[in-house]
Design an enzyme around this catalytic site. Structure first.
Site: not given
Length: 359
Positions: A175, A318
């Protein structure tokens, strides 16, 4: 409930117990003391339960990165400026971020999704599933409507359905969104009943004073919105984020398609927890990669009843933990496929059993 979400929840079946049993029979017959490959054996057996096959090969793997902005940013819960979301989302397409470099190292791809960033992108490598231009501020009002939460979950399911059609059979979850450790902590606090005091962490590096503010913001968000902990979509729409809802859809999509999916850290754990509460067979398809340095992460793992493979004190997000887990999963499958059985190696199994019993 949306049609796609409803159909998906109906389709998710538990792990194949018979395949797991056969996998353990093979694992216990490989030339090694029983159980001596530890977690690698657990992974190989779990993979059999996912696919229904003892021998499994990963064809293509990718980390799905859901990118979205969070209105709670205006409460001062992050040291990053909000335009960081846009910048890093763009940087994913250049292959220069942490997750990109690690994914490339293990021969995995990344799938970048704009599910709610404040700005528009016009880039072939960014999939547009934008639900809204960032959520509302959860400290003052619901993050989004119930319909928007369902739309975000279904976007995640659609992404996975398409990846499966393209031949992917191992997924990671990542994310990007400034403020998303705040929304994740709020979601987790509601679902677990554990106080924000315990589960809220420093995210991308807050001072002690800022941490106190962040804890009070999460507390205020829960009090203001009164989410119903037994209604996952209510929780996501009131105190969650679009990235969490999108990733929740990814976990559901992977379970429906019977492919393994890897948790990165705190934020994707919150999404995994939501998915598992929507259908408690989902955890049969999930592998957690590492124990995030966020304080709520260990509680999150307990809630999911899963053990992270690694503890590297990582807190980048991430999806950066997923490529490392991909390596371990593939190592496990390699051992399952290529080690000899006692029969093949002309070894007497008893020599190992005796050693184990003497201990």
């Amino acid at each position: 409930m949306g049609m796609l979400l409803g159909e998906t929840l109906k389709c998710i079946k538990p792990a194949d117990k018979e395949a797991i049993k056969k996998a353990w029979e093979r694992l216990d017959n490989l030339t090694k003391p029983i159980g001596s490959l530890g977690e690698l054996e657990e992974i190989a057996a779990k993979m059999a339960g996912i696919t229904g096959k003892i021998h499994n090969k990963i064809n293509k793997k990718t980390v799905v990165i859901m990118c979205a902005d969070n209105g709670v940013y205006e409460e001062g819960v992050s040291n990053n400026t909000q335009d960081t979301t846009v910048t890093v989302t763009n940087n994913f397409t250049k292959g220069i971020t942490g997750v990109c470099v690690l994914a490339k190292y293990v021969n995995a791809n990344i799938t970048v999704v704009d599910i709610g960033v404040k700005e528009d992108f016009n880039h072939p490598k960014i999939i547009n599933k934008k639900v809204m231009y960032g959520t509302n501020n959860i400290a003052k009002e619901p993050a989004m409507t119930r319909e928007q939460a369902i739309q975000a979950i279904e976007a995640g399911i659609e992404i996975v359905d398409n990846l499966v059609k393209e031949g992917y059979n191992l997924l990671g979850t990542g994310e990007m969104g400034v403020g998303n450790t705040t929304t994740s902590a709020a979601v987790f606090s509601v679902l677990s009943g554990i106080s924000p005091e315990v589960v809220v962490g420093k995210g991308s590096g807050l001072t002690e004073e800022q941490l106190i503010i962040k804890k009070s913001v999460v507390q205020r968000a829960i009090e203001t919105n009164s989410p119903d902990r037994d209604d996952i979509i209510d929780v996501l729409s009131k105190v969650g984020g679009l990235d969490i809802a999108g990733l929740c859809g990814c976990f559901l999509g992977a379970a429906k398609n019977r492919i393994p999916i890897v948790i990165d850290g705190f934020i994707s754990s919150a999404a995994a927890l939501c998915a598992n509460k929507l259908n408690n067979n989902v955890r049969d398809f999930i592998f957690p990669s590492h124990l995030s340095a966020e304080p709520g992460a260990a509680y999150m793992m307990q809630e999911l009843e899963l053990n992270p493979m690694l503890n590297l004190r990582m807190r980048l997000g991430e999806g950066s933990g997923c490529p490392l887990a991909f390596n371990i999963i593939e190592a496990s499958l390699c051992a399952m496929d290529n080690m000899a059985t006692f029969e093949e190696a002309a070894l007497n199994k008893e020599c190992y059993v005796d050693i184990r019993e003497k201990k």
